[in-house]
Write a protein that holds these residues in place. Sequence first.
Motif, PDB file in Angstrom:
ATOM      1  N   GLY A 192       0.784  -1.228   0.000  1.00 35.58           N
ATOM      2  CA  GLY A 192       0.000   0.000   0.000  1.00 35.58           C
ATOM      3  C   GLY A 192       0.811   1.271   0.000  1.00 35.58           C
ATOM      4  O   GLY A 192       0.293   2.326   0.373  1.00 35.58           O
ATOM      5  N   ALA A 215      -4.508  -4.128   0.663  1.00 34.54           N
ATOM      6  CA  ALA A 215      -3.384  -3.257   1.013  1.00 34.54           C
ATOM      7  C   ALA A 215      -3.102  -3.390   2.507  1.00 34.54           C
ATOM      8  O   ALA A 215      -4.003  -3.210   3.327  1.00 34.54           O
ATOM      9  CB  ALA A 215      -3.685  -1.806   0.656  1.00 34.54           C
ATOM     10  N   THR A 587      -3.496   6.004  -2.192  1.00 35.72           N
ATOM     11  CA  THR A 587      -4.907   6.291  -1.890  1.00 35.72           C
ATOM     12  C   THR A 587      -5.774   6.401  -3.136  1.00 35.72           C
ATOM     13  O   THR A 587      -6.997   6.312  -3.046  1.00 35.72           O
ATOM     14  CB  THR A 587      -5.008   7.607  -1.100  1.00 35.72           C
ATOM     15  N   TRP A 589      -6.935   4.652  -6.101  1.00 39.99           N
ATOM     16  CA  TRP A 589      -6.997   3.383  -6.827  1.00 39.99           C
ATOM     17  C   TRP A 589      -7.860   3.541  -8.080  1.00 39.99           C
ATOM     18  O   TRP A 589      -8.809   4.331  -8.100  1.00 39.99           O
ATOM     19  CB  TRP A 589      -7.605   2.299  -5.931  1.00 39.99           C
ATOM     20  N   LEU A 595     -11.453  -3.329  -3.214  1.00 40.60           N
ATOM     21  CA  LEU A 595     -10.521  -3.245  -2.096  1.00 40.60           C
ATOM     22  C   LEU A 595     -11.044  -4.074  -0.935  1.00 40.60           C
ATOM     23  O   LEU A 595     -12.228  -3.978  -0.573  1.00 40.60           O
ATOM     24  CB  LEU A 595     -10.342  -1.792  -1.653  1.00 40.60           C
TER      25      LEU A 595
END
Length: 952
Positions: A192, A215, A587, A589, A595
């Motif tokens: 991440g 992440a 942050t 994506w 997610l």
Amino acid sequence: MMLGPFLFGAPLALLGLIALPVVWWVLRATPPAPQEAALPSLRLLDDVTPRDETPARTPWWILLLRLVAAAAVIIGLSQPVYAPGASPEGEAAGPVLIVVDNGWTSAARWSEIRSAAAGALDGEGRNTAGHLLLTAPKSLNADPAERLSKTELPQRVNSLDPVAWGVDREDALERLEASGVEPGRIFWVTDGLDPQTAEPFARALAAMAPLTVYAAPPRGPSAITGLSSDAEGANVVVTRANPDGTADRYVSALTLDGAALATSEASFADGEAEATAVFDIPAAALARIARFTITGSEGAGSVWLWDSAARSRRVGLVSGDATAQPLLSDMHYVRKALEPFATITEGELADLIAANPDAIIMTDIGQLAPDLETSVEEWVQKGGALIRFAGPRMATHTDTLVPTPLRRASRAIGGALTWEEPQSIGGFPDTSPFIGLKAPADIKVRQQVLARPDPELANRTWARLTDGSPLVTAAPRGQGMLILFHVTAGPDWSDLPYSGTFVEMLRRAIAAGRGEAVNDGDGTYSPDIVLNGYGRLVSPDSNATPVAASDFSGIVPSETHPPGLYRGPSGTRAINAAADYEAELMTDWPAGVRLLGDAEAKSMRLAGPLLGLAGLLLAIDLIIALAIAGRLPFFNRAAMAAFAGLVLLPASGVMEPEAQAQQFDLNPSPYSYRTSPGYGVDMNVTGEIDKATEAALEMRLAYIETGDTAVDDATRNGLRGISLILYRRTSVEPAEPHAVDPETDALDVYPVIFLGLPDNATPLSSLAVERLNAYLRNGGALVIDTRNGGDMASGDSFDDLDRVLPGLDTPPLAPVPQDHVLTRSFYLLDSFPGRYQDRRLWIESSGVGEKTERRGDGVSRLIIGDADYLAAWAVDERGRPVYSVDGGDEQREMARRFGVNLIMYVLTGNYKEDQVHLPALLERLGEGTGDTPSPDQFDFNNIPPSPDGGPN
């Protein structure tokens, strides 16, 4: 089959749950009731209550226990998996690609990352294949084209560990494209971090197939990104990925073998991504530190290796000059040159050897006491670097701790070995560590000590003058090095201390003295010890290769150059995984990416736990059945109480150490940095004042006892006599003189120490001589009276001093000239008589000559004569002279006046040399305007009686 968050690998086994009612009916069944027959005799037992009763049916709780065990077996055989993150769309249309970030940034949460990757196929069909792609580059990396079954994937993933270098997602994408894999679904388990590479990588994966991302960035401070150090300690910079909120984390300083030396706290403010842990620890402890680690954090980035190049050098300084005026001493220039890159310690040479610094620098120390010379040589043999600067003392005599033999004279302009003009630095040999330095032509050398011709002199020369004579020589001694600058460390003999070349020469001399090269472009560095992905020190494997010294500054950690310590010509150099690293969360994506949170990414195989539960329940059922049948006679309430006691006893034992630890916390360790060295020590005050305290409270003269009663009595009586004269005629009011032992007594509390030498005097010990050397360097004065002035054949030879005071660092001596301040420090004198007349007084040659040409303050700390001054000053208990004097009372008076001048010179230095006193001196010499006779005109034919019975 999928049922909510549960997946079943063998769903047909669940049909066994249908049989649970049948199992319940079978377990509940009992044998048919027995036939009843009436026996008249049994009426006698009607009023008897039976102690034990057997139930007619199986108890309900035993039935429930058995049904739960059966259900656990059936469900366990169906291979259930708890997978809340399984794709709700069902099975993938093709193989599943599992992408794993296995760089050092993943180490902090590696167990979670590995668990998520191992369960990536749990929601897929039995024949769905998996492909594994690791983003950290490696020579033998997993091939993305390799098909892995549902059983092979967890085994492969669980065998993985994070690597000690970072990920390369561009390289991973190229390997994926080259493999030709066309996945039906992609599951990316990432750290991440690093959005600069993560964002394009995520877009590329999402373009291939539906992308699911888990992440797992580090939750707290994860990396040490920098370190700075100075003489006061070290500052460690710690970074974190998420700057929200406040946080505190401890950083530990460790030795190479893992011993903790200190701990400091790094406090993060809200919104700040960096914090600094400050280590304020002594230089000796600082030199032992090899690495810093973030306590409780795993990963190669949480460790910072401290190499010898970055560590501040520990240098000890010992000066041959008096410290009364430190700004005029040679050591002032050395200190200023070392401050940018070294931790400086000043003190006695024996204490410095015990501290074991990287190098010891001595300025103008000709010779050492024999025992101390042996100690220094042993220290050098073990790897120490001894750097010496020449001076008047070394030009007079030297010991064996020099790289090449020296002439007992110095070459100077206008000297015996004369120069026509000052010399410049000619250059540096190819083998010299100074090669590459610039030698400015404006650096002039006016005086130097010369090396004797020697076949090895050329090989030992590090710097030459334009005429070819050595300026710096060096030679190995065991594992260490002896280095000699043939000029002073101050500007008396050369302009070198004024230049930047002097600073660089000192830095390189210290490094070369420790066996380390200083030119960063020379040689290679081989891996000595490296870090693995978890931040643990391990031996380098076959993939780790040496690094060229010229490439070291810009190197990036990799498989061939992993983070660790590399050993080479300049000692050790470190490659740190997180050097200058900036942690930044991903942050943004791409659209359509699914997610997973921490709970969704977790999967758990339940077959094993369920079968284990069934086995446990059946074991409990068996024990209960045996107990009911009476087959376990010792399994009663007493046995249960004892069993409970055994279980609770360890629990109570666990609680006790905690209370004990709290009790010990009340008493800090005396070795902790939080505790002062004198913690808990009470001073023993008895009311008695020792000798050193007496000398500190009242000014006293001192003398060294020789063991010869007659000489010691004469010395003591002589100091009493001159103390009485000082008390009567000056503002100096000495108390009773002290006899001192230079081995044990404190010498620095006495302004001057006298030594009267008897015939065939016993030599002083090495310790005594070394303490006298330290006393002179600290500003004390030593007056030696050889007492052989009555022997006209004795001349001015001081050969016996070398026997009596072996290793005394005596400077060059010269007779006191007529215009010296000693002739006018109180009285105006033209000679220095004692018991004998027409004898010369010798002082340091640095105090002779023009004021602008003198070294330091020009005050001599060593005064030697042979006129038996102490006998001329000696008085008995009633103040009467004890010994006869050649010139009678007139010479005795002049001897006393010389004694007053001598003490005034020791106490005030060259005060009377100032030009402001010139008019008064001319008037007293009869060259002024007045006709008033001088108060110093003394009528020896009319000596008034002393009112207190003192000497006339």
